[in-house]
Design an enzyme around this catalytic site. Structure first.
Site, short mmCIF file in Angstrom:
data_model
loop_
_atom_site.label_atom_id
_atom_site.label_comp_id
_atom_site.label_asym_id
_atom_site.label_seq_id
_atom_site.Cartn_x
_atom_site.Cartn_y
_atom_site.Cartn_z
CG ASN A 295 43.96 44.79 26.29
OD1 ASN A 295 43.34 45.29 25.36
ND2 ASN A 295 45.27 44.97 26.45
CB VAL A 296 38.29 41.65 28.49
CG1 VAL A 296 37.68 40.45 29.22
CG2 VAL A 296 37.64 42.94 28.97
N GLY B 26 42.21 44.63 44.68
CA GLY B 26 41.84 44.22 43.33
C GLY B 26 41.92 42.72 43.13
CB ALA B 27 39.73 40.37 41.28
CG ASP B 28 44.45 43.07 39.31
OD1 ASP B 28 43.93 43.39 40.40
OD2 ASP B 28 45.05 43.90 38.58
CG ASP C 100 50.07 42.70 36.88
OD1 ASP C 100 50.43 42.95 35.71
OD2 ASP C 100 48.98 42.17 37.15
#
Length: 265
Positions: free
Chosen positions: A11-12, A107-109, A129
């Site tokens: 999802n975004v 990863g940016a997240d 996460d």
């Protein structure tokens, strides 16, 4: 106001922060080919419904693990909000060290989760996460990112079971009433649920032994509350931790508002 965009594999998530609180959060399925205009038609309607005006958006921060989606998300920010977006990547100013062999591969997240978790809960800590992948990220007492663990996500595992075994159905995830299932669905749910609880507890225990310290455990992602019911390892659930990371990163890295000519370039 800040428009924060968290683009994951599934999802975004779009969210607006007014400097004091989050005014709205909306999600749409991730499709790398979705155009900036398609995003705009959907998002502008939601902003209007929430009583927000596009002209009020003066900052934008994007974190994505889907490189193909970045082009149109950047165009959305430039063309529809007249703002040059901040892209969360290893080269921006994070305010902490990234102590891994290849920072550009993180990863940016995972960096955003680490930034916000240390800001709100201090350290040392582990951020779990529950996303498309289940990740464990380790943050030192000084906020440095030390690396982590990447495991298959719960829904990926469920889908793999269904596709690889002809007689196993596609099921939803839930906490089973008993460990020993008395039919196929119950047995599958038990294996997934208690298997992941065992993985969580085992990985956390091994990380803490390796770090020779007790680390706080912060969990995020849609399935975090469900798995927190089955283990005492998870101490804090924070569903907004990635968005908070984008907000904090935007505060550290201000970007200029574009004029109309620049917005069309």
């Amino acid at each position: 106001m800040l428009l924060a965009i968290d683009a994951g594999n599934t999802n975004v998530v779009f969210a607006v922060h007014d400097g004091t609180e989050w005014r709205g959060r909306w999600r749409i399925a991730t499709e790398a080919g979705r155009t900036s205009d398609e995003y705009a038609v959907w998002l502008l309607a939601l902003l209007q419904y929430a009583g927000l005006k596009p002209a009020e958006i003066d900052r934008c921060a994007i974190g994505t693990v889907v490189p193909a989606a970045l082009y149109n998300l950047r165009r959305l920010s430039r063309e529809w909000f007249n703002v040059e977006p901040l892209i969360a990547r290893s080269t921006v100013e994070w305010g902490f060290e990234i102590r891994v062999d290849r920072p550009q591969e993180v990863g940016a997240d995972r960096l955003l989760n680490s930034l916000a978790s240390h800001h709100h809960y201090k350290g040392p800590l582990i951020v779990i996460d529950f996303g498309t992948a289940t990740t464990f990220d380790v943050v030192d007492a000084d906020g440095a990112y030390l690396g982590g663990v990447i495991a298959p996500g719960i829904n990926l595992s469920l889908e793999a079971l269904h596709q690889a075994a002809a007689r196993l159905p596609r099921i939803g995830i839930g906490r089973p009433q008993a460990v020993v299932g008395r039919d196929t669905v119950a047995a599958m749910q038990s294996g997934i649920y208690w298997g992941y609880v065992g993985m969580i507890e085992g990985i956390v225990r091994r990380i803490q032994a390796e770090q020779e310290a007790h680390l706080k455990i912060v969990a995020t992602g849609g399935l975090a509350p469900l798995f927190a019911e089955g283990t005492e390892v998870i101490e804090t659930i924070d569903p907004d931790i990635t968005l908070e990371g984008l907000r904090l990163l935007a505060e550290r890295n201000p970007v200029p508002i574009l004029n109309r000519t620049q917005a069309r370039d």
